[in-house]
Design a protein around this motif. Structure first.
Motif, PDB file in Angstrom:
ATOM      1  N   GLN A 141      35.240  61.392  43.658  1.00 44.13           N
ATOM      2  CA  GLN A 141      36.061  60.225  43.339  1.00 44.13           C
ATOM      3  C   GLN A 141      35.202  58.991  43.125  1.00 44.13           C
ATOM      4  OE1 GLN A 141      39.402  60.286  42.794  1.00 44.13           O
ATOM      5  NE2 GLN A 141      39.097  58.151  42.100  1.00 44.13           N
ATOM      6  N   ARG A 142      34.208  58.847  43.986  1.00 45.26           N
ATOM      7  CA  ARG A 142      33.315  57.712  43.835  1.00 45.26           C
ATOM      8  C   ARG A 142      32.558  57.776  42.515  1.00 45.26           C
ATOM      9  NH1 ARG A 142      30.736  57.519  49.976  1.00 45.26           N
ATOM     10  NH2 ARG A 142      32.608  56.638  51.011  1.00 45.26           N
ATOM     11  N   ARG A 143      32.174  59.032  42.158  1.00 42.87           N
ATOM     12  CA  ARG A 143      31.451  59.200  40.889  1.00 42.87           C
ATOM     13  C   ARG A 143      32.358  58.831  39.701  1.00 42.87           C
ATOM     14  NH1 ARG A 143      27.029  62.208  39.587  1.00 42.87           N
ATOM     15  NH2 ARG A 143      27.088  63.218  41.634  1.00 42.87           N
ATOM     16  N   VAL A 144      33.603  59.290  39.766  1.00 45.57           N
ATOM     17  CA  VAL A 144      34.538  58.978  38.682  1.00 45.57           C
ATOM     18  C   VAL A 144      34.778  57.482  38.593  1.00 45.57           C
ATOM     19  CG1 VAL A 144      36.912  59.268  37.905  1.00 45.57           C
ATOM     20  CG2 VAL A 144      35.639  61.240  38.736  1.00 45.57           C
ATOM     21  N   ASP A 145      34.975  56.851  39.764  1.00 44.33           N
ATOM     22  CA  ASP A 145      35.190  55.409  39.776  1.00 44.33           C
ATOM     23  C   ASP A 145      33.985  54.666  39.222  1.00 44.33           C
ATOM     24  OD1 ASP A 145      37.027  55.471  42.915  1.00 44.33           O
ATOM     25  OD2 ASP A 145      37.642  55.907  40.839  1.00 44.33           O
ATOM     26  N   SER A 146      32.799  55.167  39.571  1.00 45.01           N
ATOM     27  CA  SER A 146      31.580  54.527  39.090  1.00 45.01           C
ATOM     28  C   SER A 146      31.440  54.667  37.574  1.00 45.01           C
ATOM     29  CB  SER A 146      30.366  55.135  39.801  1.00 45.01           C
ATOM     30  OG  SER A 146      29.163  54.567  39.303  1.00 45.01           O
ATOM     31  N   LEU A 147      31.750  55.872  37.056  1.00 46.20           N
ATOM     32  CA  LEU A 147      31.676  56.079  35.594  1.00 46.20           C
ATOM     33  C   LEU A 147      32.703  55.217  34.863  1.00 46.20           C
ATOM     34  CD1 LEU A 147      31.125  59.952  35.428  1.00 46.20           C
ATOM     35  CD2 LEU A 147      29.463  58.156  34.921  1.00 46.20           C
ATOM     36  N   ALA A 148      33.915  55.121  35.447  1.00 43.45           N
ATOM     37  CA  ALA A 148      34.948  54.303  34.818  1.00 43.45           C
ATOM     38  C   ALA A 148      34.547  52.841  34.771  1.00 43.45           C
ATOM     39  CB  ALA A 148      36.272  54.474  35.554  1.00 43.45           C
ATOM     40  N   GLN A 149      33.952  52.374  35.877  1.00 45.70           N
ATOM     41  CA  GLN A 149      33.496  51.004  35.914  1.00 45.70           C
ATOM     42  C   GLN A 149      32.407  50.752  34.888  1.00 45.70           C
ATOM     43  OE1 GLN A 149      34.859  48.586  37.560  1.00 45.70           O
ATOM     44  NE2 GLN A 149      33.374  47.006  36.924  1.00 45.70           N
ATOM     45  N   ILE A 150      31.453  51.704  34.803  1.00 46.43           N
ATOM     46  CA  ILE A 150      30.372  51.569  33.821  1.00 46.43           C
ATOM     47  C   ILE A 150      30.945  51.544  32.392  1.00 46.43           C
ATOM     48  CG2 ILE A 150      28.351  52.733  32.847  1.00 46.43           C
ATOM     49  CD1 ILE A 150      27.741  53.730  35.672  1.00 46.43           C
TER      50      ILE A 150
END
Length: 507
Positions: free
Chosen positions: A378-387
């Motif tokens: 989830q953190r990875r997905v959130d990080s990719l979405a933010q990027i």
């Protein structure tokens, strides 16, 4: 011999009676003061632009106001246009010349040839059919007198009055004849000889004038020449001031004298007016003549008299700018390769997690690992979405900055290019309009647009509230680049005239 003397004396007395009736009225319709309604009686071609079609109109003239045998004319006319280039009319008339009393009707037809937006040739004809009787019955033929006597008959006469009118911009030259061809069906012969024809010519020029909120007003000075059999030629001048609310005119005729008249329009449809003519010649009575004009206009109020031959030929006020096509940023597209890599990475992580679960025997450890993996994912997905969001915002801001820079460059004038820009214009969609011409009169606007349509084009127009001029455009474009391409290629080779670009920015 003694019986013949009283008869001869009676005959001479009869001749003296008629020879002393002065003044002798010319054998024409005396319609030289007609300038607006019923002008087709002066020249049949005038039903196209001076009769205010569609309208019912009445004209009457009382000549010199004598008690006995008062010469008078009544004319009731209906006229309308059949299109931009033709008009028809029908009328009832009565005329008392003091010698003859004519009662009948008139049919009118006129057609206009457009050689160019500024040069027009109108051709028209009036066909008269009327019954003619003697107006003065003070002498009745005596069949017992052994001398030649005039025959009193009720004659039916057909008379054709053709006319032409040439207009070059605001200058008009017209020629007409009241009785070029005629035939008396009662006597089975021509009603008039070649030397008894009445001819009329007129020269006028229209000056557009601005009177407050009446932008279609004009001043029309005119001069005319009328040849009448058996009398000296008549020369006359008049000046007409015409608006959609009122009109006035002054004039002079070398036979009838000075004239002054005026009228007004009520409720945008009903017009009433009057004119008085004062004789000045010592050979003609100085008693006044009167004319009354009434008309009811059936069309739209803005279809009435317009400024004749008036086209805008000067630079309009406003901002004139030149430049390149406005930059339109392209929409942000997702990176397909990046998405594919993320999917592959997640698949790899799922496979790895599955292998770890297979090697762990205890359910608690497997559950803890799964929860940890889910949190990490989830953190990875959130990080990719933010990027991804930050990258999109950055791209958007860069695009806006480029658009502003390119727009500023595009707005810079280029040498020789005409371009006008307004923020808004009533009824117009934002965009770039390829302008072909600008007109200050509906007459020339309609003629120009009809000419374009005959050439296969589909022009449109809009009225600017700022200056009350009509702008004719060939097409609206979304970008300056498209508008310039159409202008530089002569509208894809379909229009040879000069064009320029008018932009509406929009809200």
């Amino acid at each position: 011999m003694k019986r013949f003397v009283p008869i001869l004396v009676l005959f001479l007395a009869f001749q003296n009676l008629f020879s002393q009736r002065e003044p002798r009225l010319p054998a024409d319709f005396r319609q030289h003061n007609l300038t607006t309604y019923n002008a087709s009686l002066f020249n049949p071609a005038f039903s196209l632009d001076r009769n205010n079609p569609e309208s019912f109109a009445f004209w009457s003239r009382w000549q010199w106001q004598d008690i006995d045998a008062d010469p008078s004319t009544l004319f009731f006319n209906y006229s309308r246009k059949l299109g931009n280039n033709s008009a028809v009319g029908a009328a009832f008339f009565q005329q008392n010349t003091g010698v003859f009393f004519d009662t009948g009707g008139v049919l009118n037809y006129a057609y206009k040839l457009d050689f160019s937006p500024l040069v027009k040739l109108a051709i028209g004809v009036n066909i008269f059919g009327f019954k003619q009787t003697l107006a003065d019955n003070r002498y009745q033929p005596d069949p017992n007198l052994p001398i030649p006597q005039p025959t009193v008959t009720d004659d039916f006469i057909i008379q054709m009055a053709p006319g032409v009118s040439l207009s070059v911009e605001r200058l008009t030259l017209s020629v007409a004849s009241e009785n070029l061809l005629d035939y008396n069906f009662t006597l089975n012969e021509s009603n008039t000889q070649k030397e008894d024809k009445v001819f009329m010519s007129l020269l006028s020029y229209d000056f557009p004038v601005a009177l407050g909120d009446l932008p279609t007003s004009f001043l029309r000075p005119s001069m005319y020449l009328r040849t009448i059999p058996g009398q000296a030629n008549q020369v006359g001048f008049y000046t007409l001031l015409n608006t959609n609310k009122y009109w006035g005119q002054v004039g002079y005729n070398n036979f009838y004298g000075f004239a002054v008249g005026g009228g007004a329009t009520f409720f945008k449809h009903l017009s009433l007016g009057a004119l008085v003519e004062l004789g000045i010649s010592s050979s003609v009575t100085k008693d006044p003549s009167f004319e009354i004009v009434a008309a009811y206009f059936l069309g739209k109020p803005d279809e009435r008299h317009k400024v004749v031959g008036f086209e805008v030929d000067k630079e309009e006020e406003g901002l004139l700018i030149l430049g390149d096509a406005q930059y339109k940023p392209e929409p942000i597209k997702e990176d397909a390769d990046e998405i594919a890599k993320e999917e592959a990475l997640r698949e790899q992580q799922r496979q790895e997690q599955a292998r770890r679960l297979d090697s762990i025997s205890k359910a608690e450890q497997a559950e803890a690992l799964v929860a940890a993996q889910r949190l990490k994912e989830q953190r990875r997905v959130d990080s990719l979405a933010q990027i991804k969001f930050e990258a999109a915002e950055k791209t958007r801001r860069q695009a806006e900055e480029r658009a502003k820079m390119e727009s500023a460059t595009a707005d810079k004038p280029q040498k020789g290019e005409k371009y006008e820009e307004v923020k808004t214009e009533d009824g117009l969609e934002a965009g770039y309009y390829l302008i072909a011409n600008v007109f200050g009169t509906k007459k020339y606007l309609n003629a120009f647009m009809a000419d374009l349509r005959r050439n296969g084009l589909q022009p449109k127009s809009f009225l600017r509230s700022k200056n009350n001029y009509d702008y004719v455009y060939l097409r609206r474009y979304d970008t300056m680049q498209e508008a310039r391409r159409a202008r530089d290629t002569n509208f894809e080779g379909n229009y040879a005239g000069k064009t320029w670009i008018f932009r509406v920015v929009g809200e």
